[in-house]
Motif scaffolding. Structure first.
Motif, PDB file in Angstrom:
ATOM      1  N   UNK A  30       0.853  -1.185   0.000  1.00 43.96           N
ATOM      2  CA  UNK A  30       0.000   0.000   0.000  1.00 43.96           C
ATOM      3  C   UNK A  30       0.888   1.233   0.000  1.00 43.96           C
ATOM      4  N   UNK A  31       0.864   2.000  -1.074  1.00 41.10           N
ATOM      5  CA  UNK A  31       1.624   3.245  -1.125  1.00 41.10           C
ATOM      6  C   UNK A  31       1.023   4.249  -0.142  1.00 41.10           C
ATOM      7  N   UNK A  32       1.897   5.043   0.482  1.00 44.89           N
ATOM      8  CA  UNK A  32       1.458   5.944   1.545  1.00 44.89           C
ATOM      9  C   UNK A  32       1.252   7.374   1.049  1.00 44.89           C
ATOM     10  N   UNK A  33       0.781   7.503  -0.168  1.00 44.33           N
ATOM     11  CA  UNK A  33       0.387   8.803  -0.691  1.00 44.33           C
ATOM     12  C   UNK A  33       1.520   9.800  -0.750  1.00 44.33           C
ATOM     13  N   UNK A  34       1.301  10.957  -0.144  1.00 47.08           N
ATOM     14  CA  UNK A  34       2.269  12.053  -0.229  1.00 47.08           C
ATOM     15  C   UNK A  34       3.398  11.945   0.790  1.00 47.08           C
ATOM     16  N   UNK A  35       3.382  10.935   1.622  1.00 47.33           N
ATOM     17  CA  UNK A  35       4.439  10.788   2.622  1.00 47.33           C
ATOM     18  C   UNK A  35       5.753  10.492   1.916  1.00 47.33           C
ATOM     19  N   UNK A  36       6.766  11.262   2.224  1.00 46.88           N
ATOM     20  CA  UNK A  36       7.991  11.231   1.443  1.00 46.88           C
ATOM     21  C   UNK A  36       8.924  10.084   1.795  1.00 46.88           C
ATOM     22  N   UNK A  37       8.923   9.641   3.046  1.00 45.46           N
ATOM     23  CA  UNK A  37       9.921   8.638   3.410  1.00 45.46           C
ATOM     24  C   UNK A  37       9.465   7.809   4.596  1.00 45.46           C
ATOM     25  N   UNK A  38      10.057   6.634   4.712  1.00 44.66           N
ATOM     26  CA  UNK A  38       9.847   5.780   5.884  1.00 44.66           C
ATOM     27  C   UNK A  38      10.294   6.499   7.148  1.00 44.66           C
ATOM     28  N   UNK A  39      11.365   7.266   7.060  1.00 38.13           N
ATOM     29  CA  UNK A  39      11.857   8.015   8.222  1.00 38.13           C
ATOM     30  C   UNK A  39      10.792   8.957   8.760  1.00 38.13           C
ATOM     31  N   UNK A  44       7.399  11.016  13.171  1.00 39.20           N
ATOM     32  CA  UNK A  44       6.312  11.961  13.424  1.00 39.20           C
ATOM     33  C   UNK A  44       5.014  11.201  13.675  1.00 39.20           C
ATOM     34  N   UNK A  45       4.479  11.330  14.856  1.00 40.48           N
ATOM     35  CA  UNK A  45       3.250  10.610  15.222  1.00 40.48           C
ATOM     36  C   UNK A  45       2.078  11.011  14.342  1.00 40.48           C
ATOM     37  N   UNK A  46       2.028  12.279  13.946  1.00 40.45           N
ATOM     38  CA  UNK A  46       0.937  12.737  13.082  1.00 40.45           C
ATOM     39  C   UNK A  46       1.030  12.105  11.699  1.00 40.45           C
ATOM     40  N   UNK A  48       2.510   9.265  11.032  1.00 38.83           N
ATOM     41  CA  UNK A  48       2.186   7.849  11.186  1.00 38.83           C
ATOM     42  C   UNK A  48       0.675   7.628  11.251  1.00 38.83           C
ATOM     43  N   UNK A  49      -0.010   8.494  11.976  1.00 35.99           N
ATOM     44  CA  UNK A  49      -1.463   8.364  12.077  1.00 35.99           C
ATOM     45  C   UNK A  49      -2.112   8.515  10.703  1.00 35.99           C
ATOM     46  N   UNK A  50      -1.620   9.469   9.905  1.00 34.60           N
ATOM     47  CA  UNK A  50      -2.150   9.644   8.560  1.00 34.60           C
ATOM     48  C   UNK A  50      -1.857   8.452   7.675  1.00 34.60           C
ATOM     49  N   UNK A  51      -0.672   7.878   7.840  1.00 34.71           N
ATOM     50  CA  UNK A  51      -0.315   6.690   7.058  1.00 34.71           C
ATOM     51  C   UNK A  51      -1.205   5.511   7.413  1.00 34.71           C
TER      52      UNK A  51
END
Length: 296
Positions: A30-39, A44-46, A48-51
């Motif tokens: 599942x691609x995580x949309x606009x999230x740029x990196x695993x790091x 960032x808890x926010x 992660x919650x969005x992911x």
């Protein structure tokens, strides 16, 4: 569904962060949309919650259309600013000429691998023409998820974002040419890393994991992290006293000694060989080796 962000990967060709989820016995991505990196997910808890919300929505919309893990190409899960390694961290693994039954060292034996060594999990390692004695080392690697500067031992685990696998490929002949190991450790591609980061909350005790290495179908290494000299917490605490550990930095925690049969019958890696590092609770990293020019 439980925690849907247990395994985090980076997809090629666009360095897209993604999660690996098991659906009806099949690993899907599942691609995580606009999230740029695993790091970013680890730090960032926010984010992660969005992911997590993205993954849940995607699964509810129909998981059967998601690509299988075998259908995608993985990059390294993180691109560390520092790749730090430990030598001789398992009891029974000792430097040449040192009795492995002697007392534990007071401090870890620390070295670095340079950025050119980092290799994606599916990419082969090319055995250089000048290499004389290429060997493998299967290791658990810590991934920093929270900036660490002079952290206490008590709070060190809070700075670990997850765990992955590293094969510390080394040329023993070049390594022994000098007191510093860099020339033997830093050939291009000598640090296969991945295939994913397992988030730290999924590992109840990093000092209770079985590390195994399989070479061409034979188990050549099998030892628990319960036998390490320096724990994951101590390693982060100790290193952070001299250097600031940034999010995404990787610390490889050392390799167990090969089982006696394989230690006594050492055979350098050759084109066509395959090595799998298998770690309980984390997964498997398989690396194939090719000759200069890319042929087995």
């Amino acid at each position: 569904m439980g925690d849907v962000l247990v395994r985090l990967v980076t997809l090629r060709p666009f360095s897209q962060a993604a999660a690996v989820v098991e659906v009806d016995g099949v690993d899907r991505v599942v691609a995580l949309g606009s999230i740029e990196s695993v790091s970013d997910v680890m730090a960032d808890a926010t984010v992660r919650s969005g992911a997590e919300a993205t993954v849940r929505r995607t699964l509810e919309g129909g998981a059967s259309a998601l690509p299988a893990l075998t259908e995608v190409e993985l990059d390294v899960p993180v691109r560390p600013s520092k790749l730090i390694c430990l030598g001789y961290n398992y009891r029974g693994h000792a430097p040449d000429g040192v009795d492995p039954t002697t007392n534990d060292p007071e401090y870890p034996d620390v070295f670095v691998k340079t950025a050119n060594t980092i290799n994606a999990p599916g990419d082969p390692v090319v055995i250089p023409e000048v290499a004389e004695d290429v060997d493998y080392e299967g290791e658990i690697a810590i991934v920093i998820g929270r900036r660490a500067h002079r952290v206490s031992l008590e709070h060190a685990l809070e700075h670990i974002g997850g765990y992955t696998i590293l094969n510390d490929v080394s040329d023993r002949a070049w390594q022994r040419r000098q007191s510093q190991w860099a020339m033997g450790k830093c050939f291009d591609g000598f640090a296969p890393l991945g295939p994913w980061v397992v988030t730290a909350d999924e590992i109840d005790d990093p000092q209770d994991l079985l590390v195994e290495v399989i070479r061409d179908g034979e188990v050549t290494v099998s030892q628990s992290t319960a036998t390490t000299i320096f724990s994951a917490a101590f390693i982060v605490h100790y290193l952070s006293q001299t250097m600031t550990l940034e999010v995404g930095d990787v610390i490889s925690t050392g390799t167990p000694q090969k089982l006696p049969r394989w230690q006594d019958a050492h055979r350098p890696l050759a084109p066509g060989d395959a090595v799998t590092v298998r770690v309980q609770g984390i997964g498997e990293l398989t690396t194939t080796f090719t000759s200069h020019g890319g042929t087995a």
